[in-house]
Design an enzyme around this catalytic site. Structure first.
Site, PDB file in Angstrom:
ATOM      1  N   SER A   1      77.464  55.065  69.086  1.00 22.03           N
ATOM      2  CA  SER A   1      78.238  54.689  70.065  1.00 22.03           C
ATOM      3  C   SER A   1      79.317  55.796  70.684  1.00 22.03           C
ATOM      4  O   SER A   1      79.694  55.886  71.810  1.00 22.03           O
ATOM      5  CB  SER A   1      79.342  53.658  69.806  1.00 22.03           C
ATOM      6  OG  SER A   1      79.857  54.028  68.532  1.00 22.03           O
TER       7      SER A   1
ATOM      8  N   HIS B   1      72.200  51.577  73.104  1.00 27.52           N
ATOM      9  CA  HIS B   1      73.424  51.230  72.724  1.00 27.52           C
ATOM     10  C   HIS B   1      73.981  49.684  72.902  1.00 27.52           C
ATOM     11  O   HIS B   1      74.334  49.294  73.974  1.00 27.52           O
ATOM     12  CB  HIS B   1      74.579  52.251  73.344  1.00 27.52           C
ATOM     13  CG  HIS B   1      76.079  51.943  72.940  1.00 27.52           C
ATOM     14  ND1 HIS B   1      77.223  52.016  73.855  1.00 27.52           N
ATOM     15  CD2 HIS B   1      76.442  51.614  71.778  1.00 27.52           C
ATOM     16  CE1 HIS B   1      78.246  51.879  73.056  1.00 27.52           C
ATOM     17  NE2 HIS B   1      77.975  51.647  71.735  1.00 27.52           N
TER      18      HIS B   1
ATOM     19  N   GLU C   1      72.940  49.788  76.779  1.00 28.50           N
ATOM     20  CA  GLU C   1      72.896  51.038  77.411  1.00 28.50           C
ATOM     21  C   GLU C   1      71.748  51.909  76.984  1.00 28.50           C
ATOM     22  O   GLU C   1      71.417  51.830  75.769  1.00 28.50           O
ATOM     23  CB  GLU C   1      74.220  52.137  77.385  1.00 28.50           C
ATOM     24  CG  GLU C   1      75.481  51.334  77.881  1.00 28.50           C
ATOM     25  CD  GLU C   1      76.748  52.188  77.431  1.00 28.50           C
ATOM     26  OE1 GLU C   1      77.678  51.694  78.145  1.00 28.50           O
ATOM     27  OE2 GLU C   1      76.783  52.835  76.364  1.00 28.50           O
TER      28      GLU C   1
ATOM     29  N   ASN D   1      82.401  52.648  76.869  1.00 29.30           N
ATOM     30  CA  ASN D   1      83.428  53.388  76.322  1.00 29.30           C
ATOM     31  C   ASN D   1      84.077  54.212  77.216  1.00 29.30           C
ATOM     32  O   ASN D   1      85.148  54.484  77.004  1.00 29.30           O
ATOM     33  CB  ASN D   1      82.660  53.823  75.110  1.00 29.30           C
ATOM     34  CG  ASN D   1      82.640  52.683  74.057  1.00 29.30           C
ATOM     35  OD1 ASN D   1      83.169  51.608  74.175  1.00 29.30           O
ATOM     36  ND2 ASN D   1      81.882  52.984  73.190  1.00 29.30           N
TER      37      ASN D   1
HETATM   38  P1  NAI Z   1      77.989  49.079  59.233  1.00 28.67           P
HETATM   39  O1  NAI Z   1      78.790  49.917  58.338  1.00 28.67           O
HETATM   40  O2  NAI Z   1      78.115  47.681  59.519  1.00 28.67           O
HETATM   41  O3  NAI Z   1      76.467  49.225  58.635  1.00 28.67           O
HETATM   42  C1  NAI Z   1      75.747  50.412  58.568  1.00 28.67           C
HETATM   43  C2  NAI Z   1      74.606  50.042  57.563  1.00 28.67           C
HETATM   44  O4  NAI Z   1      73.742  51.313  57.393  1.00 28.67           O
HETATM   45  C3  NAI Z   1      75.056  49.710  56.046  1.00 28.67           C
HETATM   46  O5  NAI Z   1      74.464  48.671  55.558  1.00 28.67           O
HETATM   47  C4  NAI Z   1      74.736  50.912  55.485  1.00 28.67           C
HETATM   48  O6  NAI Z   1      74.221  50.621  53.945  1.00 28.67           O
HETATM   49  C5  NAI Z   1      73.322  51.440  56.221  1.00 28.67           C
HETATM   50  N1  NAI Z   1      73.134  52.883  56.014  1.00 28.67           N
HETATM   51  C6  NAI Z   1      74.045  54.201  56.094  1.00 28.67           C
HETATM   52  N2  NAI Z   1      73.258  55.015  55.923  1.00 28.67           N
HETATM   53  C7  NAI Z   1      72.177  54.878  55.690  1.00 28.67           C
HETATM   54  C8  NAI Z   1      70.791  55.770  55.421  1.00 28.67           C
HETATM   55  N3  NAI Z   1      71.023  57.203  55.648  1.00 28.67           N
HETATM   56  N4  NAI Z   1      69.784  55.120  55.613  1.00 28.67           N
HETATM   57  C9  NAI Z   1      69.623  53.578  55.670  1.00 28.67           C
HETATM   58  N5  NAI Z   1      70.797  52.755  55.813  1.00 28.67           N
HETATM   59  C10 NAI Z   1      71.846  53.462  55.653  1.00 28.67           C
HETATM   60  O7  NAI Z   1      77.845  49.886  60.768  1.00 28.67           O
HETATM   61  P2  NAI Z   1      77.661  49.174  62.007  1.00 28.67           P
HETATM   62  O8  NAI Z   1      78.986  48.627  62.520  1.00 28.67           O
HETATM   63  O9  NAI Z   1      76.673  48.202  61.775  1.00 28.67           O
HETATM   64  O10 NAI Z   1      77.417  50.507  62.933  1.00 28.67           O
HETATM   65  C11 NAI Z   1      76.146  51.008  62.945  1.00 28.67           C
HETATM   66  C12 NAI Z   1      75.814  51.873  64.028  1.00 28.67           C
HETATM   67  O11 NAI Z   1      75.999  51.320  65.172  1.00 28.67           O
HETATM   68  C13 NAI Z   1      76.798  53.090  64.175  1.00 28.67           C
HETATM   69  O12 NAI Z   1      76.182  54.297  64.385  1.00 28.67           O
HETATM   70  C14 NAI Z   1      77.768  52.723  64.973  1.00 28.67           C
HETATM   71  O13 NAI Z   1      78.715  53.591  65.710  1.00 28.67           O
HETATM   72  C15 NAI Z   1      77.239  51.835  66.125  1.00 28.67           C
HETATM   73  N6  NAI Z   1      77.878  51.005  66.865  1.00 28.67           N
HETATM   74  C16 NAI Z   1      78.582  50.044  66.319  1.00 28.67           C
HETATM   75  C17 NAI Z   1      79.410  48.907  67.025  1.00 28.67           C
HETATM   76  C18 NAI Z   1      80.421  48.022  66.234  1.00 28.67           C
HETATM   77  O14 NAI Z   1      80.944  47.515  67.066  1.00 28.67           O
HETATM   78  N7  NAI Z   1      80.314  47.993  64.975  1.00 28.67           N
HETATM   79  C19 NAI Z   1      78.953  48.987  68.270  1.00 28.67           C
HETATM   80  C20 NAI Z   1      78.147  49.874  68.823  1.00 28.67           C
HETATM   81  C21 NAI Z   1      77.497  50.799  68.199  1.00 28.67           C
END
Ligand code: NAI
Length: 506
Positions: free
Chosen positions: A121, A142, A154, A192
Site C-alpha cells: 500500500s 492493491h 488498484e 491513499n
Molecule cells: P498481516 O500482518 O495481517 O499479515 C502478513 C502475513 O505475512 C503474516 O501472516 C506473516 O506471517 C506473513 N509473512 C511475513 N513475512 C513473510 C515472508 N517473508 N514470507 C511469507 N510470509 C510472510 O498483514 P496485512 O495487513 O495482511 O498486510 C499485508 C500486505 O498488504 C502489506 O504489504 C500491507 O501494506 C498491504 N495492505 C494492507 C492493508 C490493510 O488494511 N491491512 C490494505 C492494503 C494493503
C-alpha cells in the site's frame, strides 16, 4: 497471455492474503496460500471456510458451491511448491527488502511467463521490481481491507510493467467480482493519495482552534454528505495506521505542503490515543460506541433584529429567499441600518476581512457558508469574527434554526469547514489528474468505492462549481499565505474555460 489463472499463489496469510485467497477461489482458481508461519496459513484456510459456511447458512451461497470453493484452497509445504502458479500475489509484511528478496526467490521458482503482483500500500512497485530479471511481468495489485467487501482494486503499473500484465490483472479482477482501476506507480497510488484531502485539512482547522472535532464531523456529514466525519474515520482506522500514511505520502512527495501532516495526530499517537481499538481516540468509547459531546442549544432571542445581506454574498438570491421563508425582516437599503444583523457569505475569505473590505460594522457581522445549496444540506454553518456581539451571534443562530435545521457556529477562518475541506479534496484530486496518476473516471471510481465518499472528488467539485472552488482556494491562499492552497493548474484551466471537471481533454 492468459487472462484467467487456473492456479495462483497468495503469499502472506494475514488480513489481506486471506481475503485475496477467498475471492480468487470464488473466481474459480486453485489457490495455494503460503505463509512463512505454516500454522497461519492453516488457520486462514479454516477461517475462510467458516466465512463460506456463514454465507451458506444465510442462504447467500449454495452448499455444494461452498464445498467446491473449499476444495480449491491448499497450503503448500514450501515456497518451491508454488512452481505451477501462473500468478503469485504477495501480501506479506510491508518491508521493501523482504518483499524484494521474496520476489527474487519467486523468479527462480515460477515459469518466466507467470505474473507477479504485490499488494503493497505504500512502497514503490518499481522499487520492489527493480532486482527482477523480468520486471515487465510484475505489477501492483492493491486491495482494500476487508477484501471481499471492498470491491475495488488498484492495478499499478511500475516503470517497467508491461501493458499486457496490467490487462491480465484487470481482467482477473473483474472475474473476482472487483472493480479494477489503473494507477501509475506514485506515492499512495489513487485512494491513499486522494484521501489526503479530508483528514489533513480537518486537522488543520482544529489546529487553528476554529471548531472542535465533533463540530467538524457533524458539519461534514450533515453539509457535505460524508458517511463518517474525518475524526470518526481516523478513530476507526486508528492513528498508528493513519498518521504514518500521512507522513509517508508527505515525505515521498518531498514535503509537498498540500499533504503536510499534523502535530495533533503525532502527539495523540505518542500518547496512545489511537482510536476506537484502544477505547479512546478523538472520541471516548463505551462498549465500542463513541460518546458525542452535546451540541450547544439554540439560544432564545426575544427580539429578532432586521437582517441585511451583503450584495457580494454567494448564492445571494437563495439566501434572501431562505431568510424570507424563515420569517426574517429583510432590509433592502444600500447599507445596513444601525440595528441590523449583517450577513456576509464569502468563499475562502474570513469574516473579519469581508467586514473590513465592505466597510461593515464587525460587531454586527456574521458569516454563513453558502457554498452548497441550502436545500440539499442538513446543517447551516455560521461564523463570527472576533468583534461579533453575542446578541448578534445568538440572533443569527436562532434565526437560521427556526425551521428546525441544525446550526453550528464556528470561529472565523479563511473558508468555512466545508469550503476548506471540499476545496482541498478537489484540488488534490485535480493535481492527481494533472500528474496523470490515473484517469479522472478511475479516480472517481476508486474514491467512491475505496473511501466511501458520497461522490467522487471531481463530481463534488462540479456540484460546488469549479469557479467557486477556485475562488475558495485563491482567497485562502491570500488569507493564509500558504502554498498548500495554490490551485492545481488542471483545476485552473477547467475553471477558466467553464469546463466540467469530469470532461477529459482531447
Ligand atoms: P498481516 O500482518 O495481517 O499479515 C502478513 C502475513 O505475512 C503474516 O501472516 C506473516 O506471517 C506473513 N509473512 C511475513 N513475512 C513473510 C515472508 N517473508 N514470507 C511469507 N510470509 C510472510 O498483514 P496485512 O495487513 O495482511 O498486510 C499485508 C500486505 O498488504 C502489506 O504489504 C500491507 O501494506 C498491504 N495492505 C494492507 C492493508 C490493510 O488494511 N491491512 C490494505 C492494503 C494493503
Amino acid at each position: 497471455m492468459t487472462t484467467h489463472f487456473n492456479t495462483i499463489g497468495v503469499i502472506g496469510a494475514g488480513a489481506m492474503g486471506r481475503g485475496i485467497a477467498q475471492i480468487a477461489a470464488q473466481a474459480g482458481s486453485q489457490v495455494m496460500l503460503f505463509d512463512k508461519d505454516h500454522a497461519a496459513s492453516s488457520r486462514a484456510i479454516s477461517d475462510i471456510a467458516t466465512q463460506w459456511d456463514k454465507l451458506v447458512a444465510k442462504g447467500r451461497v449454495d452448499a455444494a458451491l461452498a464445498e467446491a470453493y473449499k476444495a480449491r484452497l491448499s497450503v503448500p509445504k514450501a515456497l518451491s511448491d508454488l512452481s505451477p502458479c501462473e500468478l503469485v500475489i504477495e501480501a506479506i509484511v510491508e518491508r521493501l527488502d523482504i518483499k524484494q528478496a521474496l520476489f527474487a526467490e519467486l523468479e527462480s521458482i515460477v515459469s518466466p511467463q507467470s505474473l507477479l503482483a504485490t499488494n503493497t500500500s505504500s512502497l514503490s512497485v518499481t522499487a520492489i521490481a527493480a532486482g527482477l530479471k523480468h520486471p515487465e511481468r510484475m505489477a501492483g495489485y492493491h486491495f482494500f481491507n476487508p477484501v471481499p467487501l471492498m470491491k475495488v482494486v488498484e492495478v499499478i503499473s511500475g516503470l517497467k510493467t508491461s501493458a499486457a500484465t496490467c490487462t491480465a490483472l484487470t481482467t482477473y479482477a473483474k472475474q473476482m467480482g472487483h472493480t479494477p482501476v489503473q494507477a501509475q506507480d506514485t506515492p499512495g497510488f489513487i485512494v491513499n493519495h486522494a484521501g489526503r484531502g479530508y483528514g489533513t485539512e480537518a486537522l488543520r482547522i482544529v489546529g487553528e482552534n476554529i471548531a472542535d472535532f465533533a463540530t467538524i464531523d457533524r458539519i461534514l456529514k450533515d453539509q457535505a454528505g460524508f458517511k463518517l466525519g474525518p475524526f470518526e474515520l481516523m478513530d476507526l482506522t486508528a492513528l498508528d495506521v493513519s498518521h504514518p500514511v500521512m507522513e509517508s505520502i508527505y515525505n515521498q512527495y518531498y514535503q509537498e505542503p498540500r499533504y503536510r501532516p499534523s502535530v495533533i495526530t503525532a502527539q495523540r499517537l505518542a500518547g496512545g490515543l489511537l482510536g476506537k481499538k484502544t477505547g479512546e481516540g478523538f472520541y471516548k468509547y463505551a462498549n465500542g460506541v463513541a460518546e458525542w459531546p452535546a451540541e450547544a442549544p439554540t439560544p432564545v432571542v426575544e427580539e429578532m433584529p432586521p437582517v441585511w445581506v451583503s450584495p457580494r454574498a454567494s448564492r445571494r438570491a437563495e439566501l434572501l429567499s431562505l431568510l424570507k421563508t424563515l420569517g426574517a425582516t429583510i432590509e433592502t437599503g444600500a447599507s445596513p441600518s444601525m440595528n441590523a444583523l449583517t450577513l456576509v457569505a464569502p468563499l475562502g475569505f474570513d469574516i473579519t476581512t469581508v467586514a473590513v473590505v465592505e466597510r461593515l460594522d464587525p460587531a454586527r457581522t456574521v458569516g454563513i457558508d453558502m457554498l452548497l445549496d441550502d436545500a440539499h444540506t442538513k446543517r447551516r454553518v455560521l461564523a463570527t469574527n472576533p468583534a461579533t456581539r453575542a446578541d448578534m451571534r445568538d440572533a443569527a443562530h436562532a434565526l437560521f434554526a427556526r425551521d428546525g435545521k441544525a446550526v453550528s457556529v464556528i470561529r472565523d477562518s479563511g473558508g468555512f469547514v466545508t469550503q476548506r475541506v471540499i476545496a482541498h479534496i478537489v484540488n488534490i484530486a485535480s493535481d492527481m489528474c494533472q500528474q496523470g496518476v490515473c484517469s479522472p473516471q478511475d479516480l472517481e471510481t476508486a474514491v467512491t468505492l475505496g473511501l466511501g465518499y458520497p461522490q467522487g472528488p471531481l463530481a463534488l467539485g462540479n456540484l460546488c462549481g469549479p469557479t467557486n472552488i477556485l475562488e475558495v482556494l485563491f482567497n485562502m491562499q491570500t488569507v493564509y499565505g500558504d502554498t498548500r492552497y495554490r490551485p492545481s493548474p488542471w483545476l485552473r484551466r477547467r475553471g477558466a474555460i467553464g469546463l466540467s471537471l469530469l470532461q477529459e481533454e482531447s
